[in-house]
Design a protein around this motif. Sequence first.
Motif, PDB file in Angstrom:
ATOM      1  N   CYS A  32       0.848  -1.195   0.000  1.00 31.64           N
ATOM      2  CA  CYS A  32       0.000   0.000   0.000  1.00 31.64           C
ATOM      3  C   CYS A  32       0.886   1.248   0.000  1.00 31.64           C
ATOM      4  CB  CYS A  32      -0.910  -0.012   1.222  1.00 31.64           C
ATOM      5  SG  CYS A  32      -1.879   1.491   1.391  1.00 31.64           S
ATOM      6  N   CYS A  35      -0.345   3.418   3.434  1.00 27.41           N
ATOM      7  CA  CYS A  35      -0.009   3.050   4.815  1.00 27.41           C
ATOM      8  C   CYS A  35       1.207   2.125   4.898  1.00 27.41           C
ATOM      9  CB  CYS A  35      -1.214   2.416   5.521  1.00 27.41           C
ATOM     10  SG  CYS A  35      -1.567   0.713   5.036  1.00 27.41           S
ATOM     11  N   CYS A  46      -5.956  -1.688  -0.595  1.00 29.18           N
ATOM     12  CA  CYS A  46      -5.404  -2.115   0.685  1.00 29.18           C
ATOM     13  C   CYS A  46      -6.535  -2.366   1.673  1.00 29.18           C
ATOM     14  CB  CYS A  46      -4.477  -1.019   1.214  1.00 29.18           C
ATOM     15  SG  CYS A  46      -3.965  -1.256   2.919  1.00 29.18           S
ATOM     16  N   THR A  48      -6.177  -2.806   4.765  1.00 31.54           N
ATOM     17  CA  THR A  48      -5.870  -2.198   6.064  1.00 31.54           C
ATOM     18  C   THR A  48      -6.418  -0.775   6.129  1.00 31.54           C
ATOM     19  OG1 THR A  48      -3.908  -3.557   6.336  1.00 31.54           O
ATOM     20  CG2 THR A  48      -3.988  -1.525   7.627  1.00 31.54           C
ATOM     21  N   CYS A  49      -6.242  -0.008   5.030  1.00 30.15           N
ATOM     22  CA  CYS A  49      -6.662   1.399   5.083  1.00 30.15           C
ATOM     23  C   CYS A  49      -7.652   1.776   3.991  1.00 30.15           C
ATOM     24  CB  CYS A  49      -5.448   2.321   5.044  1.00 30.15           C
ATOM     25  SG  CYS A  49      -4.686   2.479   3.418  1.00 30.15           S
TER      26      CYS A  49
HETATM   27 ZN   LIG Z   1      -3.082   0.827   3.352  1.00 26.27          ZN
END
Ligand SMILES: [Zn+2]
Lengths: 136, 382
Positions: A32, A35, A46, A48-49
């Motif tokens: 990513c 992040c 991504c 995660t974010c």
């Molecule tokens: Zn990310």
Amino acid sequence: MAEPGRALPVPTPETKHFWDGTNAGELRLQRCDSCGKNYFPPRPFCATCGSRKVTVFKASGKAVLWSYVIHHRPVPGFKPPYAIAVVQLAEGPRMMSNIVECEQTPEALQLDMELEVVFEKQNDTVTLPFFRPAKG
Amino acid sequence: MRRNAVAVVGAAETTQLGVIPDLSQIGLHADAALNAMADCGLRPKDIDGIATAGETPVQLAQYLGITPAWVDGTSVGGCSFMIHVRHAAAAIEAGLAKTILITHGESGKSRIGNPGRTVPPASLNGQFEQPFGPMGPPSMFTIPVLRYMKTYGVTEEQIAQVSVVQREWAAKNPRATFKTPITTEDVLNSRMIAYPFRLLMCCLVTDGGGALILTSAERARDFKTKPVYVLGTGESAEGPMVSQMEDFTSSRAFRVAGPTAFQQAGISASVKDVDHLMIYDAFAHLPIYGLEDLGFLPRGEAAAFIAGRNTAPGGSLPLNTNGGGLSFMHSGMYGMYALQESVRQLRGTAAAQVPNAKISVCHGVGGMFAASGTIIFSNQSP
Ligand SMILES: [Zn+2]
């Protein structure tokens, strides 16, 4: 390991870079840009974010053996007993694979042993990533 | 009574369990549904909500002659029925339906009218797991366990003890498929399936079904059956690929579903508050993960707790008292049978009855740690 009958992947637009990579002798992960998270399996964003700004990169191919079973039942394309393993890649993500050039026994397959990726062509379009005990 | 509380008023399994060559999968759903309706004196026209997995609720509504005003086809594996209970309780509380039927039927052994499961080769599982040789749950659900064993120093003998203890419970249950006592040596000498898992650490494969009927606690008083109240519920999902579990020593879905249910019920995951416990045991490691992820024990201590006979007959925390998926029955989506045993225990009608049980916790898993549902029942009016 290239017994006939093994289930083979059918790439999708979102995973094509990975399977193009194995055909080219590269293990390709994604990172990513927002992040910094390295991730697998492939997707164009991504998880995660939520960012869509992601980059494909070539992984080192270094891993450790995270967990496994040694399967004793018949499966097309495999000679039991054989290990179904999950490896922890040096870059962070984990992936399922097989351990090659190694006895398929609990004694030979020690958790956290160091591994390295090898590529085995299955047919004209598909190459699978396997792992073997790291040399040196 | 808590406002809008909900209760189970009808509960039954299929007339037969085990090998049922004379019913198809939908027939097992129907047999269980008819038994549950007979249990509480209802007919299809009295049902206004239906939830099921394996078959669709659309299929079942027509087959059973139900005109639903509420349908739920949540199908996330063996804990789907816990999640149906949760959704049904919310629907009844919200006034979306009055009387909800939840059905399960599975021709897991005879495979009559059971379409089976295939993994599409373009799915993520098909691309990134199937090429490496897994063949169903025995070779996948078990993959994280060596990491758990190494992390906490747990032995194969301790995992075998889970199967031994559950067989002790099964021996008390005339409906259990396997009732003959077994020893740790029997388990460790049974055929290797997927190291470190041997045959007797793996669930049965059988045919059967079960059904539940829920309504408001207020209406429940009009039924002849003893009401079993829904005190707390939880659900979650992690993902379909066992290789991508966040933590191989713990289930994230368990850690969300379980505490959510305990918080709603206003009780703690402890021997003090819980009289009876069901933890879906498709394989012998699941009660170990479940005891820890629900919060009964610190990480790494559950295997010794079970080996120490705390969950065995006479122990402080009776667990899987029907014999579980390891010895009672396992059609494929076992969650419904765990729910049935919780209801029996709180009605006081179980084969291996826990004396004076008032609170039962029923915890399910779907797929290979893919999803989870937890229901906390009580026979005391909330
Ligand atoms: Zn990310």
